[in-house]
Enzyme design. Structure first.
Site, PDB file in Angstrom:
ATOM      1  N   HIS A   1      37.202  29.132  42.897  1.00 39.67           N
ATOM      2  CA  HIS A   1      35.975  28.172  43.258  1.00 39.67           C
ATOM      3  C   HIS A   1      36.215  26.871  42.810  1.00 39.67           C
ATOM      4  CE1 HIS A   1      34.121  32.380  42.832  1.00 39.67           C
ATOM      5  NE2 HIS A   1      34.103  32.068  44.030  1.00 39.67           N
TER       6      HIS A   1
ATOM      7  N   ARG B   1      39.940  40.439  40.571  1.00 37.77           N
ATOM      8  CA  ARG B   1      40.481  42.114  40.692  1.00 37.77           C
ATOM      9  C   ARG B   1      41.539  42.194  39.868  1.00 37.77           C
ATOM     10  NH1 ARG B   1      38.343  41.678  45.765  1.00 37.77           N
ATOM     11  NH2 ARG B   1      36.270  42.805  46.063  1.00 37.77           N
TER      12      ARG B   1
END
Ligand code: PAF
Length: 281
Positions: free
Chosen positions: A37, A187
């Site tokens: 991000h 993840r």
């Protein structure tokens, strides 16, 4: 940095920015920010006077068996990271503000969804397109920044922007990778040490495929089999899919032609990793 929770206030501020002659770069997120991000924010900073980030965990894009309630949230941490990265405004509405009542007009994505991850996430991209219709109308950005790690999402947004004439430039930002090539993802922490050591082989298998295409291999079936064999030989992961499509249309190809995406998903014991490469022949 301003934090705004109301749509009305947001619209007023965006109008003010525009009347002052500012361009607006927009980074839509669901929060729990990571380096991916922040790379989008850095890109947005380069070409816009103001950078707006939205943080909204959108219930419409979660299936009934998916983890909307469990989705990680940490606004205090996000606020600090966004501020440090140079975000000017965080739009942080709650679900009631975004969806005060059931929508009377819905958005259904027709193309580009029944392949790759969309195949197993029915309705997911309808939810993404619906919230982005609203967010684009609220933020009115000049440019919107999306990570190529989610290449299918970028393809769907490309369709949305073109079909509905949003005056927005879509800026796809290359996947951020670890030094060994593994695509960064929240993840990755679910990988065991052994799996973490194996995981860079995913990207290597894609790079090998690109080398073959550049060496004029025309048989896409052979390329896909080569990727699958590489992953099966070098990792303990189970291949979910290996696909090659035109990009961003995501249509099947008889042979290498134009811009293409090679995309994979591999299941490890506690994490399903995705990666892709786009290439133009
Ligand atoms: O990629 C995401 O985080 C979401 O799908 C998005 C684009 C913010 C829409 O909710």
């Amino acid at each position: 940095m301003e934090i705004i929770r109301s749509i009305k206030q947001m619209q007023q501020l965006m109008k003010q920015f525009r009347s002052e002659g500012n361009t607006i770069g927009y980074v839509p997120t669901m929060g729990f920010l990571h380096e991916g991000h922040l790379t989008l924010v850095n890109e947005a900073r380069k070409n816009n006077d103001k950078v707006v980030m939205s943080i909204f965990v959108n219930p419409l894009q979660f299936g009934p068996n998916e983890d909307f309630d469990l989705y990680p949230r940490d606004f205090a941490r996000d606020e600090q990271l966004a501020n440090k990265a140079g975000v000017d405004v965080i739009f942080y509405p709650d679900v009631k503000e975004m969806y005060p009542k059931e929508l009377s007009v819905t958005v259904k994505v027709k193309d580009r969804v029944n392949v790759l991850c969309g195949k197993s996430r029915k309705g997911h991209f309808d939810g993404v397109a619906t919230v982005l219709m609203k967010l684009f109308n609220i933020v009115t950005p000049d440019r919107a920044y999306f990570g190529m790690k989610d290449a299918q999402q970028v393809a769907v947004v490309d369709g949305l922007i073109h079909d509905y004439n949003f005056p927005i430039e879509l800026v796809p930002v290359p996947t951020v990778r670890e030094a060994d090539g593994l695509a960064k993802s929240s993840r990755n922490v679910y990988l065991s040490n052994k799996e973490r050591n194996e995981a860079p082989e995913l990207y290597k298998s894609l790079q090998k495929a690109v080398q073959k295409l550049n060496a004029n291999e025309r048989d896409l079936g052979k390329i896909k089999n080569g990727i699958q064999a590489h992953i099966e030989e070098k990792t303990s992961g189970i291949v979910d899919y290996v696909e090659i499509y035109s990009y961003p249309q995501l249509l099947p190809l008889m042979e290498p032609k134009g811009k293409m995406i090679i995309a994979i998903a591999v299941k490890f014991s506690k994490a399903r990793l995705i990666d892709n490469i786009t290439i133009e022949i």
